[in-house]
Write an enzyme that holds these catalytic residues in place. Structure first.
Site, PDB file in Angstrom:
ATOM      1  CE  LYS B   9      -7.324   2.849   8.013  1.00 11.66           C
ATOM      2  NZ  LYS B   9      -6.537   1.911   7.401  1.00 11.66           N
ATOM      3  CE  LYS B  14     -13.797   0.316   1.209  1.00  9.88           C
ATOM      4  NZ  LYS B  14     -13.100  -0.240   2.303  1.00  9.88           N
ATOM      5  CE  LYS B  40      -9.347  -8.432   1.849  1.00  9.41           C
ATOM      6  NZ  LYS B  40      -9.564  -7.736   3.005  1.00  9.41           N
ATOM      7  CG  ASP B 126      -6.502   1.750   2.515  1.00 14.53           C
ATOM      8  OD1 ASP B 126      -6.375   2.194   3.969  1.00 14.53           O
ATOM      9  OD2 ASP B 126      -7.073   0.759   2.680  1.00 14.53           O
TER      10      ASP B 126
HETATM   11  N1  LIG Z   1     -19.408  -3.213  12.923  1.00 14.55           N
HETATM   12  C1  LIG Z   1     -18.945  -4.134  13.288  1.00 14.55           C
HETATM   13  N2  LIG Z   1     -18.750  -5.181  14.143  1.00 14.55           N
HETATM   14  C2  LIG Z   1     -18.346  -6.044  14.186  1.00 14.55           C
HETATM   15  N3  LIG Z   1     -17.361  -6.162  13.160  1.00 14.55           N
HETATM   16  C3  LIG Z   1     -17.687  -5.983  12.332  1.00 14.55           C
HETATM   17  C4  LIG Z   1     -18.226  -4.476  11.712  1.00 14.55           C
HETATM   18  N4  LIG Z   1     -17.709  -4.297  10.842  1.00 14.55           N
HETATM   19  C5  LIG Z   1     -17.434  -4.568  10.314  1.00 14.55           C
HETATM   20  N5  LIG Z   1     -16.958  -5.634  11.351  1.00 14.55           N
HETATM   21  C6  LIG Z   1     -15.644  -6.875  11.035  1.00 14.55           C
HETATM   22  O1  LIG Z   1     -14.202  -6.123  10.444  1.00 14.55           O
HETATM   23  C7  LIG Z   1     -13.880  -6.747   9.289  1.00 14.55           C
HETATM   24  C8  LIG Z   1     -13.578  -6.169   7.998  1.00 14.55           C
HETATM   25  O2  LIG Z   1     -14.900  -5.585   7.513  1.00 14.55           O
HETATM   26  P1  LIG Z   1     -15.102  -5.046   5.755  1.00 14.55           P
HETATM   27  O3  LIG Z   1     -17.070  -4.870   5.691  1.00 14.55           O
HETATM   28  O4  LIG Z   1     -14.404  -6.219   5.422  1.00 14.55           O
HETATM   29  O5  LIG Z   1     -13.949  -4.411   5.574  1.00 14.55           O
HETATM   30  P2  LIG Z   1     -14.701  -3.452   3.894  1.00 14.55           P
HETATM   31  O6  LIG Z   1     -14.987  -4.433   2.650  1.00 14.55           O
HETATM   32  O7  LIG Z   1     -13.967  -1.806   4.604  1.00 14.55           O
HETATM   33  O8  LIG Z   1     -12.169  -3.684   3.814  1.00 14.55           O
HETATM   34  C9  LIG Z   1     -14.654  -7.794   8.398  1.00 14.55           C
HETATM   35  O9  LIG Z   1     -13.861  -8.966   8.913  1.00 14.55           O
HETATM   36  C10 LIG Z   1     -16.189  -7.761   9.503  1.00 14.55           C
HETATM   37  O10 LIG Z   1     -16.845  -9.055   9.826  1.00 14.55           O
HETATM   38 MG   LIG Z   2     -14.112  -5.226   1.516  1.00 14.22          MG
END
Ligand SMILES: Nc1ncnc2c1ncn2[C@@H]1O[C@H](COP(=O)(O)OP(=O)(O)O)[C@@H](O)[C@H]1O
Ligand SMILES: [Mg+2]
Ligand SMILES: Nc1ncnc2c1ncn2[C@@H]1O[C@H](COP(=O)(O)OP(=O)(O)O)[C@@H](O)[C@H]1O
Ligand code: SF4
Ligand SMILES: [Mg+2]
Lengths: 268, 268
Positions: B9, B14, B40, B126
């Site tokens: 999601k 990810k 994005k 999603d």
């Molecule tokens: N284990 C974690 N602890 C703290 N923050 C996290 C953790 N995993 C992800 N985040 C934060 O959550 C947000 C979303 O993560 P992201 O990897 O960009 O998600 P996605 O790629 O799935 O959209 C980012 O700001 C990231 O820093």
């Molecule tokens: Mg991402």
């Protein structure tokens, strides 16, 4: 007939808002229909008291013999409920599924037969592709309300929805009615969302605080209006419903740039 | 060449997983490429140190004159980075955009020229429609890893991704390599996710605890491996990278029914 779309990221609180606003409107005498356009098919669960069969599922089963009573169900205070449903995961276009469902309702003359006052679409806004923007493209509604929290991902999705609204505004005048702030995330900062709304050239039309009663009513498959009519949150939804019903301030949104969004997130 | 897809999601973690696993693999001598397939376009930001131009944006600008160096960028430890990008919000198919980007990479013979050891796709999960499931349909990778938390919406999305994997498994054998549990949500309950994984016939291959250092490195546009190589979380990602690299246990998942999912949520 007032026709509105409620958009927002998955899990943001769209169906919570839609079912309670619909319940408040129906309680005050309006004839309301809710059409759930989230492939999950659970938008109207808390109005009918259970999940109902989706148009696409019934269509797959009955084909052209489909009747109005196969897909339209009555819920709390006589609210008419329909779920478009979605394709099986991995195939087809989720957005086109919504349009197929609307075409069936048109064919069965649902809108003429039922003499509705208010029609509310509950639409997933995670991905604003040609599919999910179809309701905007086909001018299914006059105004859009976007549910958001102050999480970066939610604001990003809300901004994309505004890009979609702006793109199709010239076609049929589907405009933005306002932002509904759901305070259900870990960070609760209404000033960020108010700033976001005013930059879009609109305003926050409702604030739903994080509240236990919303989860309690949901577990019993009811809206807050039905389960706890005297609770303050029920009145919050009644006020929001009134504001939406009487809202005449509609705008073509002015979406933020990536840089503007990035700058806002750094302040959260 | 080992080809993997990481699904989940929006906002689930990810890109955090992908950029750190890629950094750990590159640090240990593997030649790695990351292809971001999230509209994005920010999957590789923490590897390159900034957002890079997307294939679809460059294609819109340069048309057929597009060259390899317009769309492939080198980041930390020589990791090759590409962002597919997405259509403008409201039009086109986000999933088809991914395929268009892959077709360009094929045309420019990127995979032959660079002699990669590991190729990682970072894909939004999603909505598992025909669009986003195209990488499964076209067998772009051999194994899929799904990042999830124990939130109902995240598990629902993970289950849908499994339905997509199952649907296309017969075509080319893209199978499920495992579940990566990101403990970043308000509720942290690994037993729910372990049960979910075992019901799918797979296992939790990695657990990332909620951690401040992830956000701190992200603000500096770096992976944890680059920003804080001696931090325990950097070792968590090194272990996960090793597990993925050496994993030979791949399954065709056994998705849960709506009722089974509902029953699990009630226990969260
Ligand atoms: N284990 C974690 N602890 C703290 N923050 C996290 C953790 N995993 C992800 N985040 C934060 O959550 C947000 C979303 O993560 P992201 O990897 O960009 O998600 P996605 O790629 O799935 O959209 C980012 O700001 C990231 O820093
Ligand atoms: Mg991402
Ligand atoms: N203000 C709130 N306070 C507490 N829980 C909330 C609130 N708003 C929504 N929720 C809960 O969040 C979950 C997701 O809400 P839902 O309306 O189903 O989202 P959506 O329709 O956008 O996917 C539900 O379990 C709901 O009870
Ligand atoms: S248009 Fe959107 S909903 Fe339809 S297949 Fe493409 S990405 Fe999926
Ligand atoms: Mg919903």
């Amino acid at each position: 007939m007032k026709k509105i779309c409620v958009y927002g990221k998955g899990g943001i609180g769209k169906s919570t808002v839609v079912s309670n606003v619909a319940a408040a409107l129906a309680e005050s005498g309006q004839k309301v229909m809710v059409i759930g356009c989230d492939p999950k098919g659970d938008s109207t669960r808390n109005i009918v008291g259970k999940k109902i069969p989706t148009v696409l599922d019934v269509l797959r089963r009955k084909g052209e013999d489909i009747q109005l009573e196969d897909i339209v169900f009555k819920g709390f205070q006589g609210i008419y409920c329909v779920e478009s449903g979605g394709p099986e995961p991995g195939i087809g276009c989720a957005g086109r599924g919504i349009i197929k469902a609307i075409e069936i309702l048109d064919k069965l003359k649902v809108f003429e037969t039922l003499e509705l006052d208010v029609l509310i679409y509950d639409i997933l806004g995670d991905v604003v592709c040609g599919g999910f923007a179809m309701p905007l493209q086909r001018h299914l509604a006059d105004e859009v309300y976007i549910v958001t929290t102050c999480d970066p991902m939610a604001l990003y999705a809300a901004n994309n929805i505004c890009k979609g609204i702006k793109r199709y505004a010239y076609r049929g005048n589907t405009t933005l009615g306002g932002i509904i702030y759901n305070g259900r995330s870990v960070v609760d900062n209404i000033s960020i969302v108010s700033e976001f709304a005013s930059r879009l050239n609109t305003e926050v039309v409702g604030y739903i605080p994080m509240s236990e009663i919303i989860v309690k009513s949901e577990i019993r498959k009811k809206s807050v209006i039905e389960y706890a009519p005297d609770h303050p949150i029920a009145n919050t939804f009644r006020e929001l419903a009134k504001k939406i019903l009487n809202n005449s301030k509609r705008v073509i949104p002015n979406p933020l740039s990536e840089e503007e969004l990035d700058e806002m997130w750094e302040r959260i």
